[in-house]
Motif scaffolding. Structure first.
Motif, PDB file in Angstrom:
ATOM      1  N   GLY A 116       5.427   6.143  -0.329  1.00 38.09           N
ATOM      2  CA  GLY A 116       5.316   4.760  -0.761  1.00 38.09           C
ATOM      3  C   GLY A 116       4.459   4.529  -1.983  1.00 38.09           C
ATOM      4  N   ALA A 117       3.768   5.559  -2.450  1.00 37.41           N
ATOM      5  CA  ALA A 117       2.799   5.353  -3.531  1.00 37.41           C
ATOM      6  C   ALA A 117       3.457   4.834  -4.807  1.00 37.41           C
ATOM      7  CB  ALA A 117       2.050   6.651  -3.815  1.00 37.41           C
ATOM      8  N   LEU A 150      -1.416  -0.929  -4.335  1.00 37.68           N
ATOM      9  CA  LEU A 150      -2.709  -0.325  -4.030  1.00 37.68           C
ATOM     10  C   LEU A 150      -2.475   1.058  -3.435  1.00 37.68           C
ATOM     11  CD1 LEU A 150      -4.414  -3.410  -2.318  1.00 37.68           C
ATOM     12  CD2 LEU A 150      -4.832  -2.572  -4.646  1.00 37.68           C
ATOM     13  N   LEU A 151      -3.349   1.999  -3.795  1.00 36.45           N
ATOM     14  CA  LEU A 151      -3.185   3.383  -3.361  1.00 36.45           C
ATOM     15  C   LEU A 151      -4.461   3.853  -2.665  1.00 36.45           C
ATOM     16  CD1 LEU A 151      -1.319   5.885  -3.488  1.00 36.45           C
ATOM     17  CD2 LEU A 151      -2.454   6.492  -5.647  1.00 36.45           C
ATOM     18  N   VAL A 152      -4.280   4.431  -1.479  1.00 38.75           N
ATOM     19  CA  VAL A 152      -5.403   5.016  -0.755  1.00 38.75           C
ATOM     20  C   VAL A 152      -5.561   6.464  -1.199  1.00 38.75           C
ATOM     21  CG1 VAL A 152      -6.327   5.652   1.504  1.00 38.75           C
ATOM     22  CG2 VAL A 152      -5.090   3.497   1.227  1.00 38.75           C
ATOM     23  N   PHE A 156       0.815  -1.211   0.000  1.00 40.09           N
ATOM     24  CA  PHE A 156       0.000   0.000   0.000  1.00 40.09           C
ATOM     25  C   PHE A 156       0.854   1.268   0.000  1.00 40.09           C
ATOM     26  CE2 PHE A 156      -3.270  -2.843   1.607  1.00 40.09           C
ATOM     27  CZ  PHE A 156      -4.460  -2.282   1.174  1.00 40.09           C
ATOM     28  N   GLY A 157       0.324   2.280  -0.663  1.00 39.08           N
ATOM     29  CA  GLY A 157       0.795   3.644  -0.526  1.00 39.08           C
ATOM     30  C   GLY A 157      -0.403   4.536  -0.296  1.00 39.08           C
ATOM     31  N   THR A 188      -2.819   1.001  -8.129  1.00 41.68           N
ATOM     32  CA  THR A 188      -1.886   2.102  -8.405  1.00 41.68           C
ATOM     33  C   THR A 188      -1.559   2.213  -9.888  1.00 41.68           C
ATOM     34  OG1 THR A 188      -0.913   1.757  -6.220  1.00 41.68           O
ATOM     35  CG2 THR A 188       0.365   3.053  -7.785  1.00 41.68           C
ATOM     36  N   ASP A 189      -1.403   1.087 -10.548  1.00 37.82           N
ATOM     37  CA  ASP A 189      -0.971   1.068 -11.943  1.00 37.82           C
ATOM     38  C   ASP A 189      -2.175   1.302 -12.853  1.00 37.82           C
ATOM     39  OD1 ASP A 189       0.359   0.786 -14.301  1.00 37.82           O
ATOM     40  OD2 ASP A 189       0.649  -1.384 -14.137  1.00 37.82           O
TER      41      ASP A 189
END
Length: 413
Positions: free
Chosen positions: A164-165, A170-172, A133-134, A190-191
């Motif tokens: 960290g993104a 996965l991105l919050v 995660f980021g 994320t991608d």
């Protein structure tokens, strides 16, 4: 003999082995990871490359799923264990300890604000696939703009910090509706098009955290993925506001880890390389017998032990709330633990800053060589301890003891 990061990724020391079954086992594994990272932490810091290999190490060791449900292959551990794991990794490399700490926070995000169904889906997804995660949630920037598109939500905007993104799966995302100001959290892959990293992280310390900016342009999310929303209405609980106390105590773990790493590195240098001062009234045969060196190390270790003891106590208090039934957490309980976290954080920051600064006094002039790399500890703690003003943490403690006033939930309390 400790192996390097490159050797660890090539030999996969944990391949075929089950994950630890006890808290002690997870902490021991974190120390193994820290030992690997410490071998070339200075060189990697100087190079400043995207920490793809370091995140792979975290995944290979399965520290990334220490909190994940055992049913899906996770460690099933508590936050008391997770915070000690973050501390241990930070002792080897503060940047990677921060990446792990933020990952574990965002892995818990669904549990903080999501519905029961969302919690189950997210935890199964990230644990079974060992996803990283980021977050793009920096509150000092304008909120991402959220638009209701009927069946979906659309996020757009820019965040100047997104730790960290760039190395995440996965991105919050966090944003707000323009009309109402109501906030929305969502977890997205994320991608994808619409997420562009600016690559502008160029700071004094914590150089491998990939904390640079990100542009979010028209990222669509199903309404079903809006954390905590049911029929487009958010179901609010006091438990939802534990995200900030949790990240503040994660900071405490990072700071203590940096201090532990600094002290251990300095002690080894003093034992092996520091020379005694020959011009005093009572010259000694070794640096380990110099009275001022003994006094300084005694002071630094005593302060660190005190900070660790406070953090251990607060870790247990916070974990008690995080693992409680969400509906049972009260405003008073949340406020009291926030005060204790404020105390723990400021004590840890002071101990780490003092340690990272004063180790040069007991290692000697030659220890300032770039090849030694003792500067990494000071640069890392100096950088991250500025995240939010520590003076406000002291004020929160003061307001509590003087007026029995608990902090109101905010983006930093």
């Amino acid at each position: 003999m400790t192996i390097s990061l490159h050797e660890a990724l090539r030999s996969s020391p944990w391949s075929g082995l089950p994950g630890p079954s006890t808290a002690e086992g997870w902490i021991a594994r974190a120390r193994q990871v820290a030992a690997i990272l410490s071998v070339d932490a200075v060189e990697r810091d100087r190079a400043g490359r995207t920490p793809t290999a370091e995140v792979r190490l975290l995944k290979d060791s399965r520290l990334t799923v220490v909190l994940g449900p055992a049913a899906h292959g996770g460690g099933g551990q508590s936050w008391t264990t997770a915070l000690r794991v973050i501390r241990a990794v930070s002792a080897g490399d503060g940047s990677i300890g921060q990446l792990l700490g933020y990952h574990l926070l965002w892995a818990w995000a669904a549990r903080l604000v999501g519905t029961d169904g969302q919690i189950e889906a997210v935890e199964e997804l990230y644990t079974s696939h060992n996803l990283f995660f980021g977050g793009a949630v920096n509150p000092r920037d304008a909120d991402l703009t959220v638009r209701d598109r009927g069946e979906t939500l659309e996020f757009s905007g820019r965040k100047s910090f997104s730790t960290g993104a760039r190395v995440s799966d996965l991105l919050v995302l966090e944003g707000a509706f323009a009309a109402s100001g109501e906030h929305v959290f969502a977890i997205v892959p994320t991608d994808q098009e619409g997420i562009r990293f600016l690559g502008d992280w160029d700071n004094l310390g914590q150089r491998l955290t990939e904390s640079g900016g990100v542009d979010i342009d028209g990222v669509e999310v199903p309404w079903a993925s809006a954390a905590g929303f049911v029929d487009k209405t958010f179901r609010s609980l006091v438990y939802n506001t534990l995200n900030v106390p949790l990240i503040q105590q994660i900071f405490t773990s990072i700071y203590l880890g940096i201090a532990e790493g600094a002290l251990a590195t300095a002690l080894a240098y003093t034992r092996d390389k520091t020379r005694p001062w020959p011009y005093g009234s009572a010259p000694q045969e070794s640096a380990a017998e110099e009275w001022y060196i003994l006094e300084t190390y005694g002071d630094l270790q005593s302060r660190l032990w005190s900070a660790q003891a406070l953090a251990d106590s607060v870790d247990a208090e916070l974990a008690g709330l995080l693992h409680a039934r969400r509906e049972t957490v009260t405003e008073r309980a949340r406020g009291e633990v926030a005060v204790r976290i404020a105390a723990s954080k400021q004590v840890a920051a002071a101990a780490a800053l003092d340690t990272a600064h004063r180790i040069f006094e007991v290692t000697g002039a030659r220890a300032t060589s770039n090849a030694v790399g003792l500067d990494i500890f000071w640069r890392n703690i100096r950088t991250h301890s500025l995240h939010d003003p520590v003076a406000y943490k002291r004020r929160e403690v003061g307001e509590f003891v003087l007026s029995d006033r608990i902090p109101e939930p905010s983006w930093y309390t």
